[in-house]
Design a protein around this motif. Sequence first.
Motif, PDB file in Angstrom:
ATOM      1  N   ILE A  85       0.834  -1.209   0.000  1.00  0.00           N
ATOM      2  CA  ILE A  85       0.000   0.000   0.000  1.00  0.00           C
ATOM      3  C   ILE A  85       0.866   1.255   0.000  1.00  0.00           C
ATOM      4  N   VAL A  86       1.855   1.292   0.881  1.00  0.00           N
ATOM      5  CA  VAL A  86       2.721   2.466   0.954  1.00  0.00           C
ATOM      6  C   VAL A  86       3.521   2.627  -0.341  1.00  0.00           C
ATOM      7  N   SER A  87       4.033   1.511  -0.878  1.00  0.00           N
ATOM      8  CA  SER A  87       4.809   1.578  -2.120  1.00  0.00           C
ATOM      9  C   SER A  87       3.954   2.081  -3.274  1.00  0.00           C
ATOM     10  N   PHE A  88       2.738   1.556  -3.389  1.00  0.00           N
ATOM     11  CA  PHE A  88       1.876   2.004  -4.473  1.00  0.00           C
ATOM     12  C   PHE A  88       1.476   3.458  -4.300  1.00  0.00           C
ATOM     13  N   TYR A  89       1.221   3.876  -3.067  1.00  0.00           N
ATOM     14  CA  TYR A  89       0.821   5.264  -2.843  1.00  0.00           C
ATOM     15  C   TYR A  89       1.937   6.204  -3.285  1.00  0.00           C
ATOM     16  N   PHE A  90       3.133   5.988  -2.741  1.00  0.00           N
ATOM     17  CA  PHE A  90       4.233   6.891  -3.077  1.00  0.00           C
ATOM     18  C   PHE A  90       4.703   6.678  -4.505  1.00  0.00           C
ATOM     19  N   GLY A  91       4.709   5.449  -4.985  1.00  0.00           N
ATOM     20  CA  GLY A  91       5.125   5.176  -6.360  1.00  0.00           C
ATOM     21  C   GLY A  91       4.189   5.801  -7.373  1.00  0.00           C
ATOM     22  N   ALA A  92       2.880   5.672  -7.140  1.00  0.00           N
ATOM     23  CA  ALA A  92       1.904   6.249  -8.065  1.00  0.00           C
ATOM     24  C   ALA A  92       1.992   7.771  -8.058  1.00  0.00           C
ATOM     25  N   ARG A  93       2.154   8.329  -6.891  1.00  0.00           N
ATOM     26  CA  ARG A  93       2.261   9.796  -6.805  1.00  0.00           C
ATOM     27  C   ARG A  93       3.533  10.274  -7.504  1.00  0.00           C
ATOM     28  N   HIS A  94       4.630   9.551  -7.294  1.00  0.00           N
ATOM     29  CA  HIS A  94       5.896   9.916  -7.938  1.00  0.00           C
ATOM     30  C   HIS A  94       5.766   9.817  -9.461  1.00  0.00           C
ATOM     31  N   GLN A  95       5.141   8.747  -9.934  1.00  0.00           N
ATOM     32  CA  GLN A  95       4.993   8.567 -11.379  1.00  0.00           C
ATOM     33  C   GLN A  95       4.086   9.649 -11.972  1.00  0.00           C
ATOM     34  N   ALA A  96       2.982   9.933 -11.305  1.00  0.00           N
ATOM     35  CA  ALA A  96       2.053  10.941 -11.824  1.00  0.00           C
ATOM     36  C   ALA A  96       2.717  12.312 -11.882  1.00  0.00           C
ATOM     37  N   LYS A  97       3.424  12.679 -10.825  1.00  0.00           N
ATOM     38  CA  LYS A  97       4.099  13.982 -10.807  1.00  0.00           C
ATOM     39  C   LYS A  97       5.217  14.021 -11.844  1.00  0.00           C
ATOM     40  N   GLY A  98       5.939  12.902 -12.015  1.00  0.00           N
ATOM     41  CA  GLY A  98       7.012  12.849 -13.012  1.00  0.00           C
ATOM     42  C   GLY A  98       6.488  12.990 -14.427  1.00  0.00           C
ATOM     43  N   GLN A  99       5.387  12.306 -14.726  1.00  0.00           N
ATOM     44  CA  GLN A  99       4.815  12.408 -16.069  1.00  0.00           C
ATOM     45  C   GLN A  99       4.249  13.804 -16.319  1.00  0.00           C
ATOM     46  N   GLU A 100       3.634  14.378 -15.306  1.00  0.00           N
ATOM     47  CA  GLU A 100       3.104  15.739 -15.444  1.00  0.00           C
ATOM     48  C   GLU A 100       4.246  16.721 -15.703  1.00  0.00           C
ATOM     49  N   PHE A 101       5.347  16.544 -14.976  1.00  0.00           N
ATOM     50  CA  PHE A 101       6.524  17.402 -15.165  1.00  0.00           C
ATOM     51  C   PHE A 101       7.094  17.248 -16.571  1.00  0.00           C
ATOM     52  N   GLN A 102       7.251  16.002 -17.038  1.00  0.00           N
ATOM     53  CA  GLN A 102       7.813  15.770 -18.369  1.00  0.00           C
ATOM     54  C   GLN A 102       6.917  16.358 -19.458  1.00  0.00           C
ATOM     55  N   THR A 103       5.615  16.207 -19.315  1.00  0.00           N
ATOM     56  CA  THR A 103       4.684  16.755 -20.296  1.00  0.00           C
ATOM     57  C   THR A 103       4.812  18.268 -20.352  1.00  0.00           C
ATOM     58  N   ARG A 104       4.877  18.899 -19.191  1.00  0.00           N
ATOM     59  CA  ARG A 104       4.983  20.350 -19.133  1.00  0.00           C
ATOM     60  C   ARG A 104       6.306  20.829 -19.726  1.00  0.00           C
ATOM     61  N   VAL A 105       7.395  20.124 -19.396  1.00  0.00           N
ATOM     62  CA  VAL A 105       8.713  20.511 -19.914  1.00  0.00           C
ATOM     63  C   VAL A 105       8.749  20.360 -21.427  1.00  0.00           C
ATOM     64  N   LEU A 106       8.227  19.250 -21.944  1.00  0.00           N
ATOM     65  CA  LEU A 106       8.221  19.050 -23.390  1.00  0.00           C
ATOM     66  C   LEU A 106       7.382  20.107 -24.092  1.00  0.00           C
ATOM     67  N   ARG A 107       6.248  20.452 -23.502  1.00  0.00           N
ATOM     68  CA  ARG A 107       5.394  21.480 -24.086  1.00  0.00           C
ATOM     69  C   ARG A 107       6.130  22.818 -24.091  1.00  0.00           C
ATOM     70  N   ASP A 108       6.797  23.152 -22.974  1.00  0.00           N
ATOM     71  CA  ASP A 108       7.541  24.415 -22.899  1.00  0.00           C
ATOM     72  C   ASP A 108       8.685  24.438 -23.906  1.00  0.00           C
ATOM     73  N   LEU A 109       9.412  23.320 -24.009  1.00  0.00           N
ATOM     74  CA  LEU A 109      10.530  23.261 -24.952  1.00  0.00           C
ATOM     75  C   LEU A 109      10.055  23.373 -26.392  1.00  0.00           C
ATOM     76  N   SER A 110       8.939  22.726 -26.709  1.00  0.00           N
ATOM     77  CA  SER A 110       8.444  22.806 -28.083  1.00  0.00           C
ATOM     78  C   SER A 110       7.952  24.214 -28.406  1.00  0.00           C
ATOM     79  N   MET A 111       7.394  24.895 -27.415  1.00  0.00           N
ATOM     80  CA  MET A 111       6.947  26.271 -27.644  1.00  0.00           C
ATOM     81  C   MET A 111       8.140  27.200 -27.840  1.00  0.00           C
ATOM     82  N   ARG A 112       9.193  27.000 -27.043  1.00  0.00           N
ATOM     83  CA  ARG A 112      10.382  27.854 -27.166  1.00  0.00           C
ATOM     84  C   ARG A 112      11.106  27.623 -28.478  1.00  0.00           C
ATOM     85  N   SER A 113      11.126  26.370 -28.937  1.00  0.00           N
ATOM     86  CA  SER A 113      11.863  26.065 -30.166  1.00  0.00           C
ATOM     87  C   SER A 113      11.046  26.346 -31.414  1.00  0.00           C
TER      88      SER A 113
END
Length: 165
Positions: free
Chosen positions: A114-142
């Motif tokens: 339970i603890v692993s899934f809670y923290f793992g899922a939160r880490h994955q969701a935040k990581g994917q959200e961050f990557q999506t935002r960074v890629l969007r920002d980079l594509s807009m800048r370029s």
Amino acid sequence: MGMMMRAMEMLFGDGRNLIQNTAEVFRVNAEDEAARRVVLQQAALEQFGAEFAQPRKGVFDRMVDGLNRLPRPGLALGTLALFIGAMVDPAWFAARMEGIALVPEPLWWLLGVIVSFYFGARHQAKGQEFQTRVLRDLSMRSGAVPPEENAALSDWQAQGALAGR
């Protein structure tokens, strides 16, 4: 004199520095590395600032975000409280640890999952959200075309959907 000039020109001439270029094969240029670190740190700070610049939608969203931030500090502070309890009242602490020792092993495994899934899922969701935002920002800048406006990508996705993939 002409031979020395040719040797110096070969080593340092025509805008290149042969010694510096050779040394950079074995050791990173400290100035260039520092400049890259500054750019990376600025991008991280911009991303961090952008995350908190977006206003929350409503009371419920703010409440859920607050609840999501409680488990980690709760676990850390609870562990510190156990250490303090062990020093203040060892008999009380021993009684609590006897109770924990009686918990069956499968229940410990379940808690770990339970603890692993809670923290793992939160880490994955935040990581994917961050990557999506960074890629969007980079594509807009370029000046790249965003995926939702890319006609070739839309056609390719439609063909994949038609082929049953």
